[in-house]
Design an enzyme around this catalytic site. Structure first.
Site, PDB file in Angstrom:
ATOM      1  N   ASP A 101       0.810  -1.228   0.000  1.00 34.48           N
ATOM      2  CA  ASP A 101       0.000   0.000   0.000  1.00 34.48           C
ATOM      3  C   ASP A 101       0.839   1.271   0.000  1.00 34.48           C
ATOM      4  O   ASP A 101       0.386   2.332   0.429  1.00 34.48           O
ATOM      5  CB  ASP A 101      -0.960   0.011   1.192  1.00 34.48           C
ATOM      6  CG  ASP A 101      -2.116   0.988   1.000  1.00 34.48           C
ATOM      7  OD1 ASP A 101      -2.523   1.202  -0.155  1.00 34.48           O
ATOM      8  OD2 ASP A 101      -2.585   1.550   2.002  1.00 34.48           O
ATOM      9  N   ASP A 139      -4.024  -4.260  -5.191  1.00 38.02           N
ATOM     10  CA  ASP A 139      -3.276  -3.014  -5.441  1.00 38.02           C
ATOM     11  C   ASP A 139      -1.842  -3.216  -5.897  1.00 38.02           C
ATOM     12  O   ASP A 139      -1.201  -2.266  -6.360  1.00 38.02           O
ATOM     13  CB  ASP A 139      -3.241  -2.091  -4.209  1.00 38.02           C
ATOM     14  CG  ASP A 139      -4.601  -1.551  -3.823  1.00 38.02           C
ATOM     15  OD1 ASP A 139      -5.582  -1.819  -4.539  1.00 38.02           O
ATOM     16  OD2 ASP A 139      -4.694  -0.858  -2.791  1.00 38.02           O
ATOM     17  N   ASP A 288     -11.974   1.656   5.578  1.00 35.37           N
ATOM     18  CA  ASP A 288     -10.929   1.826   4.578  1.00 35.37           C
ATOM     19  C   ASP A 288      -9.701   2.524   5.151  1.00 35.37           C
ATOM     20  O   ASP A 288      -8.637   2.501   4.537  1.00 35.37           O
ATOM     21  CB  ASP A 288     -11.447   2.652   3.400  1.00 35.37           C
ATOM     22  CG  ASP A 288     -12.517   1.919   2.611  1.00 35.37           C
ATOM     23  OD1 ASP A 288     -12.372   0.708   2.401  1.00 35.37           O
ATOM     24  OD2 ASP A 288     -13.505   2.563   2.213  1.00 35.37           O
TER      25      ASP A 288
END
Length: 314
Positions: A101, A139, A288
């Site tokens: 991330d 991601d 989130d």
């Protein structure tokens, strides 16, 4: 942009005396390890019947089990065994790539390439000969194509690790593997995404995923996935429909946007060519991240938001 695993479930697999019922005709496993089920048990115990009934719209559906630390092997073995006993298929999310991330809300991951290879091998071994679907590293590919900074040698290492993970998992005879391909609003260069997926081993995988932890409509995701599929020789894909019932709030509002709703329940009967399943990859109700409005940390269960999703955005 994807929340880290919350780790909120009890080590034994559930705090209640009995687990959730398995839905008739459903392919995927409804687990008592989800945050929603744990919260449902608490609400029932507190006599908060109305809230519990609303939350059951989430807890009764099969959601994914996220894996992101050294406890993963034990969790995989336990959940996959329970799913096999119920004649259902569990869905796991491998989320432990180094530099995860880009150091944002869900920062972390394995310390280096060797650690990651060891970790993913352990996950594969824990699956044994049992059925499972694995969503591989949300991601991770898309972040090599945006402003994250995973470029050059770092990107090459990441592609190699993803390809290794695909190969290890596909050694298991009943495991399906889907590499993550971001969402329709992220990487606009579809050919670049297809090339990056190819470097990451998608040819060996069963396909790719779109919309993980995001809100784009199923129609838009199907169009995006179909474009990528055409560039990848017809590879199939799955869509995360966990929170896309009302579509996105706006193109940039990915962090706990208000007014969203649950999407289509998990199913393999999508009626769309090339779409293997709708899955709830993101666990509805888990934050989130701390987006500046007092939200919990990434991956923590947030009851008011969960109830809003279950009520259709109310």
């Amino acid at each position: 942009m994807v929340p880290a695993p919350s780790g909120s479930a009890a080590p034994g697999g559930g705090s209640s005396g009995s687990g959730p019922a398995q839905l008739p005709g459903q392919t995927f496993y409804v687990s008592d390890r989800t945050s929603a089920f744990q919260q449902l048990v608490t609400l029932r115990g507190q006599g908060r019947t109305a809230e519990a009934d609303t939350l059951a719209r989430i807890a009764a559906q099969p959601s994914s089990q996220w894996l992101g630390d050294q406890a993963a092997r034990g969790i995989v073995e336990q959940v996959s065994r329970r799913a096999a006993e119920a004649d259902r298929t569990p869905v796991f999310v491998a989320y432990n790539i180094p530099h995860r991330d880009c150091g944002q809300y869900s920062a972390g991951g394995a310390t280096d390439a060797a650690s990651y290879r060891s970790w993913i091998t352990g996950v594969a071994e824990a699956l044994g000969d049992r059925k499972a679907w694995v969503v591989l590293e949300p991601d991770a590919v898309a972040h090599t194509l945006d402003t994250c900074g995973v470029k050059g040698a770092d990107a090459a290492e990441r592609y190699g690790l993803l390809a290794f993970a695909v190969q290890e998992l596909k050694k298991r005879p009943q495991v399906r593997v889907y590499l993550d391909a971001g969402n329709p609003g992220w990487v606009q260069d579809r050919s670049a995404m297809a090339e990056a997926l190819s470097k990451s081993g998608v040819a060996v995988a069963d396909g790719f995923t779109v919309n993980v932890s995001n809100f784009y409509s199923t129609d838009r995701n199907a169009a995006y996935g179909t474009e990528l599929s055409a560039a990848l020789g017809g590879k199939h894909f799955v869509i995360d429909t966990s929170r896309n019932g009302n579509g996105p709030l706006s193109g940039e509002a990915w962090c706990n946007p208000p007014g969203r709703a649950l999407g289509e329940p998990p199913t393999v009967d999508t009626g769309r060519p090339g779409v293997d399943a709708y899955l709830w990859i993101k666990n509805p109700g888990e934050s989130d991240g701390e987006c500046g409005r007092g939200e919990p940390r990434a991956g923590e269960f947030w009851l008011p938001y969960a109830l809003g999703l279950a009520r259709g955005g109310a």
